[in-house]
Design an enzyme around this catalytic site. Structure first.
Site, PDB file in Angstrom:
ATOM      1  N   CYS A 100     -19.747 -26.847  -3.505  1.00 13.70           N
ATOM      2  CA  CYS A 100     -18.398 -27.403  -3.375  1.00 13.70           C
ATOM      3  C   CYS A 100     -17.902 -27.870  -4.741  1.00 13.70           C
ATOM      4  O   CYS A 100     -18.655 -28.451  -5.529  1.00 13.70           O
ATOM      5  CB  CYS A 100     -18.432 -28.554  -2.377  1.00 13.70           C
ATOM      6  SG  CYS A 100     -16.970 -29.600  -2.359  1.00 13.70           S
ATOM      7  N   CYS A 136      -2.094 -45.253  -0.044  1.00 11.56           N
ATOM      8  CA  CYS A 136      -2.774 -43.962  -0.024  1.00 11.56           C
ATOM      9  C   CYS A 136      -2.127 -43.007   0.975  1.00 11.56           C
ATOM     10  O   CYS A 136      -2.636 -41.899   1.183  1.00 11.56           O
ATOM     11  CB  CYS A 136      -4.257 -44.132   0.289  1.00 11.56           C
ATOM     12  SG  CYS A 136      -4.593 -44.938   1.859  1.00 11.56           S
ATOM     13  N   ASP A 159      -2.902 -53.410  -0.860  1.00 11.15           N
ATOM     14  CA  ASP A 159      -3.507 -52.077  -0.920  1.00 11.15           C
ATOM     15  C   ASP A 159      -4.082 -51.776   0.470  1.00 11.15           C
ATOM     16  O   ASP A 159      -5.299 -51.750   0.661  1.00 11.15           O
ATOM     17  CB  ASP A 159      -4.600 -52.036  -1.994  1.00 11.15           C
ATOM     18  CG  ASP A 159      -5.135 -50.625  -2.227  1.00 11.15           C
ATOM     19  OD1 ASP A 159      -4.613 -49.675  -1.606  1.00 11.15           O
ATOM     20  OD2 ASP A 159      -6.081 -50.479  -3.025  1.00 11.15           O
ATOM     21  N   CYS A 178     -13.370 -24.378   4.951  1.00 13.36           N
ATOM     22  CA  CYS A 178     -13.341 -25.840   4.921  1.00 13.36           C
ATOM     23  C   CYS A 178     -11.879 -26.269   4.825  1.00 13.36           C
ATOM     24  O   CYS A 178     -11.113 -25.700   4.056  1.00 13.36           O
ATOM     25  CB  CYS A 178     -14.132 -26.344   3.713  1.00 13.36           C
ATOM     26  SG  CYS A 178     -13.810 -28.051   3.276  1.00 13.36           S
TER      27      CYS A 178
END
Length: 487
Positions: free
Chosen positions: A167, A442, A415, A78
């Site tokens: 996970c 981000c 944002d 992954c």
């Protein structure tokens, strides 16, 4: 150096988000998915003037910062949690170094007015495992013609899907839901939707869970080709098989080892040809179509397609820093002392209005602008849920909607999405001439680009920090306080 040839070398430099590089024969070779200090084997895939690209074949020796073995069974297969070979302390140190270097390139220029900005370092996530409150899983096969799979794309593949039960960034209940879903639809021989042929049914399973109360919202996304493949669809539009699926999920949730509760089970029809989670029609199979999350003492009703930070506990750290930055400036000094204020705060790219509502008690008025209409409706509902009557939310693109607002802001919070702020929207934001702007990002590279423009148009960076919302991954959030140069 020849294209197709295999070489070995030690990674010397690193560029966000995942590009390591080294020099060979005065040529910079960039190899994705590598870390500085690793000795790697790679194959040259592209050559250009003074540069080349390589494909990582193997890590022959780890970097000094890689001080532990991965605990997730899917590491390497992954492509998500690529930093598992580093202790969490080393992950934080590395992310901080990368972001600080990006910002310094912009802010420490000779002509910069931000050379003395305060760097506050990085703040870690309270949870480093099981921290996700939302995941979008994809249906497919593990290999061409293989059995049904539900999970994440295999590293480097657009087609092969890896079922990720166990996970580390999701909880144990999530894995039980995944396992049950794969087993159920495999047994019923329901085909997944093929990206190339555009035939099939199953597309995605979107799971949300409230960290406040353990409530699950489970949303099955599928194409409407049920009858084509021989499955009965009831008069209300719900395939009969989904009623059985929902009952099975509820039975699963009653078992002693299932810790959460199922608040809602949804069915979303999606017949778009693109590989995207889209809602053509939403049907509720059980319960309600939302869950309630809590952040910093406020409640937020989260609907299936609302944006909400995916790490609730990390989100509290992020928004605490953002609020601290806003209150530390001269504009909100009265509010910081607990006194009433008539200041107007703009929250741009406001999502479900989380930041706006956290600022509402300290402001006279807060105006949020968000392009996703469903998120705006949720923001209005949440403001009512929290008893806030000084919040106004507008649905629209910031670039255009900001022209419709008659109020003049005293403070602006931005944002934006990962790509940052549209240049024309950024010009309009700066034209307000507010004393304070708080920029939450981000994607550090987008932030650095926008800061270069902002700091040459009347503002300086006063302070900045990182907040890690995505442990074990390459991603990191930043918070920056900008003030006008003349204050």
């Amino acid at each position: 150096m020849k294209k197709g040839e295999i070489y070995e070398g030690v990674i010397e430099q690193f560029d966000f988000p995942n590009k390591g590089s080294l020099r060979v024969e005065d040529r910079k070779v960039t190899i994705k998915g590598t870390l500085p200090g690793q000795k790697v084997q790679y194959q040259v895939t592209k050559k250009k003037s003074g540069m080349a690209d390589g494909r990582l074949l193997a890590v022959l020796e780890p970097a000094p910062m890689e001080d532990m073995k991965p605990t997730c069974p899917y590491f390497g297969m992954c492509g998500g949690c690529s930093y598992q070979t580093m202790s969490y302390d080393n992950q934080l140190k590395f992310k901080e170094q990368v972001v600080k270097r990006l910002l310094d390139r912009v802010l420490l220029r000779e002509d910069s007015n931000s050379k003395d900005y305060a760097w506050e370092g990085i703040f870690g996530s309270p949870l480093t495992e099981g921290y996700r409150n939302k995941m979008e899983f994809t249906f497919g096969d593990a290999y061409k013609g293989g059995p049904l799979a539900l999970g994440l794309h295999k590293k480097g593949s657009f087609h092969d899907i890896l079922t990720v039960s166990g996970c580390k960034i999701i909880g144990a209940d999530w894995s039980k839901i995944l396992d049950y879903t794969v087993a159920f639809f495999s047994d019923k021989k329901v085909p997944y939707f093929h990206r190339m042929s555009h035939e099939g049914i199953l597309r995605n399973l979107v799971i949300r869970q409230s960290k406040a109360n353990g409530q699950f919202l489970i949303n099955l996304v599928a194409a409407t080709q049920w009858e084509k493949f021989g499955f009965l669809v009831a008069a209300d539009g719900v395939p009969a098989i989904l009623t059985e699926y929902a009952k099975g999920l509820l039975t699963l949730a009653k078992k002693d080892d299932f810790e959460g509760t199922i608040q809602g089970i949804l069915y979303t029809e999606n017949d778009t040809l693109g590989d995207v989670v889209q809602c053509d029609r939403l049907l509720c199979l059980y319960g309600t179509d939302s869950i309630v999350e809590e952040v910093m003492g406020l409640s937020f009703r989260i609907s299936p397609f609302s944006f909400f930070q995916t790490n609730t506990k990390g989100c509290e750290v992020l928004y605490t820093k953002a609020r601290e930055y806003i209150m530390s400036g001269t504009v909100m000094k009265d509010a910081a002392k607990g006194q009433s204020t008539d200041k107007v705060v703009f929250d741009l790219y406001s999502g479900t209005g989380t930041i706006a509502q956290m600022m509402a008690p300290a402001a006279g008025k807060v105006i949020g602008i968000e392009i996703v209409e469903e998120a705006v409706l949720a923001a209005k509902e949440n403001a009512g849920l929290n008893g806030l009557n000084n919040c106004d939310f507008i649905a629209g693109d910031v670039l255009k909607a900001i022209d419709l607002v008659t109020d003049k802001p005293d403070v602006i919070i931005v944002d934006p999405p990962r790509d940052g702020i549209h240049p024309k929207a950024l010009e309009k934001i700066l034209n307000f001439g507010v004393d304070q702007i708080v920029y939450i990002s981000c994607k550090p590279t987008s932030l650095a680009r926008d800061l270069e423009f902002i700091t040459t148009h009347g503002y300086r960076v006063d302070k900045a920090c990182c907040v890690d919302q995505f442990p074990c991954t390459q991603h990191v959030e930043c918070v920056t306080l900008l003030q006008r140069k003349d204050i």
